[in-house]
Design an enzyme around this catalytic site. Sequence first.
Site, PDB file in Angstrom:
ATOM      1  N   LYS A   9      62.802  33.534   3.466  1.00 36.24           N
ATOM      2  CA  LYS A   9      62.941  34.796   2.731  1.00 36.24           C
ATOM      3  C   LYS A   9      63.971  34.634   1.595  1.00 36.24           C
ATOM      4  O   LYS A   9      64.680  33.615   1.530  1.00 36.24           O
ATOM      5  CB  LYS A   9      63.370  35.881   3.719  1.00 36.24           C
ATOM      6  CG  LYS A   9      62.359  36.119   4.857  1.00 36.24           C
ATOM      7  CD  LYS A   9      62.862  37.239   5.761  1.00 36.24           C
ATOM      8  CE  LYS A   9      62.021  37.413   7.002  1.00 36.24           C
ATOM      9  NZ  LYS A   9      62.535  38.531   7.850  1.00 36.24           N
ATOM     10  N   TYR A  49      53.553  43.241   5.994  1.00 38.70           N
ATOM     11  CA  TYR A  49      54.428  44.063   6.844  1.00 38.70           C
ATOM     12  C   TYR A  49      53.788  45.393   7.225  1.00 38.70           C
ATOM     13  O   TYR A  49      54.486  46.364   7.467  1.00 38.70           O
ATOM     14  CB  TYR A  49      55.776  44.264   6.152  1.00 38.70           C
ATOM     15  CG  TYR A  49      56.636  43.010   6.172  1.00 38.70           C
ATOM     16  CD1 TYR A  49      57.150  42.502   7.373  1.00 38.70           C
ATOM     17  CD2 TYR A  49      56.935  42.316   4.998  1.00 38.70           C
ATOM     18  CE1 TYR A  49      57.923  41.342   7.399  1.00 38.70           C
ATOM     19  CE2 TYR A  49      57.712  41.157   5.029  1.00 38.70           C
ATOM     20  CZ  TYR A  49      58.205  40.685   6.226  1.00 38.70           C
ATOM     21  OH  TYR A  49      58.972  39.540   6.257  1.00 38.70           O
ATOM     22  N   PHE A  57      63.512  51.243   8.599  1.00 39.32           N
ATOM     23  CA  PHE A  57      64.106  50.148   7.826  1.00 39.32           C
ATOM     24  C   PHE A  57      63.157  49.602   6.755  1.00 39.32           C
ATOM     25  O   PHE A  57      63.544  48.714   5.988  1.00 39.32           O
ATOM     26  CB  PHE A  57      64.569  49.006   8.748  1.00 39.32           C
ATOM     27  CG  PHE A  57      63.469  48.374   9.570  1.00 39.32           C
ATOM     28  CD1 PHE A  57      62.642  47.392   9.035  1.00 39.32           C
ATOM     29  CD2 PHE A  57      63.263  48.756  10.887  1.00 39.32           C
ATOM     30  CE1 PHE A  57      61.629  46.801   9.786  1.00 39.32           C
ATOM     31  CE2 PHE A  57      62.255  48.162  11.661  1.00 39.32           C
ATOM     32  CZ  PHE A  57      61.440  47.194  11.103  1.00 39.32           C
ATOM     33  N   ARG A  85      58.359  30.247  16.764  1.00 39.74           N
ATOM     34  CA  ARG A  85      59.131  31.442  17.153  1.00 39.74           C
ATOM     35  C   ARG A  85      60.363  31.031  17.961  1.00 39.74           C
ATOM     36  O   ARG A  85      61.440  31.595  17.796  1.00 39.74           O
ATOM     37  CB  ARG A  85      58.261  32.417  17.953  1.00 39.74           C
ATOM     38  CG  ARG A  85      57.240  33.175  17.137  1.00 39.74           C
ATOM     39  CD  ARG A  85      57.823  34.154  16.148  1.00 39.74           C
ATOM     40  NE  ARG A  85      58.397  35.338  16.740  1.00 39.74           N
ATOM     41  CZ  ARG A  85      58.696  36.448  16.077  1.00 39.74           C
ATOM     42  NH1 ARG A  85      58.472  36.538  14.757  1.00 39.74           N
ATOM     43  NH2 ARG A  85      59.237  37.491  16.668  1.00 39.74           N
ATOM     44  N   THR A  91      64.957  38.152  16.440  1.00 39.48           N
ATOM     45  CA  THR A  91      64.970  38.852  15.151  1.00 39.48           C
ATOM     46  C   THR A  91      66.393  39.144  14.670  1.00 39.48           C
ATOM     47  O   THR A  91      66.710  38.957  13.499  1.00 39.48           O
ATOM     48  CB  THR A  91      64.192  40.188  15.275  1.00 39.48           C
ATOM     49  OG1 THR A  91      62.888  39.904  15.764  1.00 39.48           O
ATOM     50  CG2 THR A  91      64.102  40.900  13.946  1.00 39.48           C
ATOM     51  N   ARG A 102      67.991  31.269  13.191  1.00 35.17           N
ATOM     52  CA  ARG A 102      68.725  32.523  13.013  1.00 35.17           C
ATOM     53  C   ARG A 102      70.055  32.494  13.774  1.00 35.17           C
ATOM     54  O   ARG A 102      71.053  33.046  13.319  1.00 35.17           O
ATOM     55  CB  ARG A 102      67.859  33.698  13.456  1.00 35.17           C
ATOM     56  CG  ARG A 102      66.710  33.994  12.485  1.00 35.17           C
ATOM     57  CD  ARG A 102      65.649  34.870  13.143  1.00 35.17           C
ATOM     58  NE  ARG A 102      64.662  35.394  12.212  1.00 35.17           N
ATOM     59  CZ  ARG A 102      63.575  36.067  12.597  1.00 35.17           C
ATOM     60  NH1 ARG A 102      63.355  36.306  13.880  1.00 35.17           N
ATOM     61  NH2 ARG A 102      62.711  36.521  11.698  1.00 35.17           N
ATOM     62  N   ASN A 112      67.721  37.740   7.826  1.00 33.20           N
ATOM     63  CA  ASN A 112      67.544  36.758   8.899  1.00 33.20           C
ATOM     64  C   ASN A 112      66.780  35.489   8.491  1.00 33.20           C
ATOM     65  O   ASN A 112      66.201  34.799   9.334  1.00 33.20           O
ATOM     66  CB  ASN A 112      66.966  37.426  10.152  1.00 33.20           C
ATOM     67  CG  ASN A 112      65.616  38.047   9.915  1.00 33.20           C
ATOM     68  OD1 ASN A 112      65.038  37.911   8.828  1.00 33.20           O
ATOM     69  ND2 ASN A 112      65.083  38.717  10.917  1.00 33.20           N
ATOM     70  N   HIS A 115      60.755  34.187   8.260  1.00 31.94           N
ATOM     71  CA  HIS A 115      59.686  34.900   8.966  1.00 31.94           C
ATOM     72  C   HIS A 115      58.806  33.863   9.635  1.00 31.94           C
ATOM     73  O   HIS A 115      58.590  32.783   9.078  1.00 31.94           O
ATOM     74  CB  HIS A 115      58.825  35.692   7.968  1.00 31.94           C
ATOM     75  CG  HIS A 115      57.547  36.182   8.582  1.00 31.94           C
ATOM     76  ND1 HIS A 115      57.468  37.369   9.263  1.00 31.94           N
ATOM     77  CD2 HIS A 115      56.326  35.595   8.700  1.00 31.94           C
ATOM     78  CE1 HIS A 115      56.230  37.508   9.756  1.00 31.94           C
ATOM     79  NE2 HIS A 115      55.524  36.441   9.421  1.00 31.94           N
ATOM     80  N   GLU A 126      48.000  36.477   8.747  1.00 35.88           N
ATOM     81  CA  GLU A 126      49.022  36.266   7.714  1.00 35.88           C
ATOM     82  C   GLU A 126      48.666  35.074   6.819  1.00 35.88           C
ATOM     83  O   GLU A 126      48.873  35.121   5.602  1.00 35.88           O
ATOM     84  CB  GLU A 126      50.386  36.090   8.371  1.00 35.88           C
ATOM     85  CG  GLU A 126      50.858  37.390   9.027  1.00 35.88           C
ATOM     86  CD  GLU A 126      52.119  37.264   9.869  1.00 35.88           C
ATOM     87  OE1 GLU A 126      52.680  36.141   9.976  1.00 35.88           O
ATOM     88  OE2 GLU A 126      52.546  38.281  10.435  1.00 35.88           O
TER      89      GLU A 126
HETATM   90  P1  IDP Z   1      60.446  39.253  13.299  1.00 32.61           P
HETATM   91  O1  IDP Z   1      60.728  38.864  11.866  1.00 32.61           O
HETATM   92  O2  IDP Z   1      61.375  38.564  14.260  1.00 32.61           O
HETATM   93  O3  IDP Z   1      58.990  39.083  13.662  1.00 32.61           O
HETATM   94  P2  IDP Z   1      59.921  42.116  13.195  1.00 32.61           P
HETATM   95  O4  IDP Z   1      60.237  43.096  14.273  1.00 32.61           O
HETATM   96  O5  IDP Z   1      58.489  41.782  12.964  1.00 32.61           O
HETATM   97  O6  IDP Z   1      60.788  40.807  13.436  1.00 32.61           O
HETATM   98  O7  IDP Z   1      60.544  42.697  11.845  1.00 32.61           O
HETATM   99  C1  IDP Z   1      60.200  42.135  10.595  1.00 32.61           C
HETATM  100  C2  IDP Z   1      61.441  42.018   9.752  1.00 32.61           C
HETATM  101  O8  IDP Z   1      61.919  43.323   9.444  1.00 32.61           O
HETATM  102  C3  IDP Z   1      62.623  41.333  10.436  1.00 32.61           C
HETATM  103  O9  IDP Z   1      62.576  39.926  10.357  1.00 32.61           O
HETATM  104  C4  IDP Z   1      63.786  41.893   9.662  1.00 32.61           C
HETATM  105  O10 IDP Z   1      63.941  41.213   8.404  1.00 32.61           O
HETATM  106  C5  IDP Z   1      63.335  43.315   9.400  1.00 32.61           C
HETATM  107  N1  IDP Z   1      63.835  44.223  10.441  1.00 32.61           N
HETATM  108  C6  IDP Z   1      63.333  44.418  11.679  1.00 32.61           C
HETATM  109  N2  IDP Z   1      64.035  45.331  12.366  1.00 32.61           N
HETATM  110  C7  IDP Z   1      65.018  45.723  11.531  1.00 32.61           C
HETATM  111  C8  IDP Z   1      66.096  46.662  11.650  1.00 32.61           C
HETATM  112  O11 IDP Z   1      66.266  47.320  12.679  1.00 32.61           O
HETATM  113  N3  IDP Z   1      66.897  46.790  10.562  1.00 32.61           N
HETATM  114  C9  IDP Z   1      66.727  46.083   9.402  1.00 32.61           C
HETATM  115  N4  IDP Z   1      65.724  45.193   9.252  1.00 32.61           N
HETATM  116  C10 IDP Z   1      64.883  45.019  10.290  1.00 32.61           C
HETATM  117 MG    MG Z   2      57.291  40.092  13.059  1.00 27.70          MG
END
Ligand code: IDP
Ligand code: MG
Length: 149
Positions: A9, A49, A57, A85, A91, A102, A112, A115, A126
Site C-alpha cells: 500500500k 474494497y 473507516f 495471510r 490486520t 505487519r 498496515n 494487503h 481480486e
Molecule cells: P485485512 O487487510 O487484514 O484483510 P480488512 O478487515 O479486510 O483487513 O480491512 C481492509 C483494510 O481496511 C485494512 O487492511 C486496513 O487498512 C483498513 N481497516 C480495517 N479496519 C480498520 C479500522 O478499524 N480502522 C482503520 N482502518 C481499517
Molecule cells: Mg481484507
Amino acid sequence: MEQTFVMVKPDGVARGIIGEVITRLEGKGLKMVGARFERLPEKRVMEQYREHIEKPFFPSLHHYITSGPCLLMVWEGRSAVSVVRTLIGKTNPAEAAPGTIRGDLAMDIGRNVVHASDSPESARREISIHFSEDEICTYKRTDEPVLYE
Ligand code: IDP
Ligand code: MG
C-alpha cells in the site's frame, strides 16, 4: 498451485519497504507471477474494497489507498492464500505477531503496509479486478524441485 493477490500500500511504498515485502515472500518460496506499480483508479478501489464501503473507516481507507502508488502483485504457491495471510499477520499491526510483516514493520491499523486476499474466492476475484490473464506470467523457479515434497 494457488494464486493470491498481494499489494504494497502507499505507506509501504513511501517508507521504502517494497523490497522487504518481496524478499519475505520470495524467501518463503512463493513465486511472483504478476506485478504492476500504479496509483489505484477510483473504479478498482470500489471493487477491491466493496465489502467495506459502508464501514465507518471507509472514507479514511479510500483517502489513504489513493494517496500514492501501490505495488500490485500476484503470487503463486501451494496454499498461497493462507501462507501469505500468515506471513503478513493480523490486520491491526499492534496485535500482529513478531515475525510477520505487519508485526515487524507497522504500528497502525490504518497504515498496515500490505494487503493480501483472505480466501481463494477473494483471491480469484481480486486478481481479476486488477489483472488480465495475459499479464500473469508462467515460468519455473529453479528451486521448485526442492521446495515441495
Ligand atoms: P485485512 O487487510 O487484514 O484483510 P480488512 O478487515 O479486510 O483487513 O480491512 C481492509 C483494510 O481496511 C485494512 O487492511 C486496513 O487498512 C483498513 N481497516 C480495517 N479496519 C480498520 C479500522 O478499524 N480502522 C482503520 N482502518 C481499517
Ligand atoms: Mg481484507
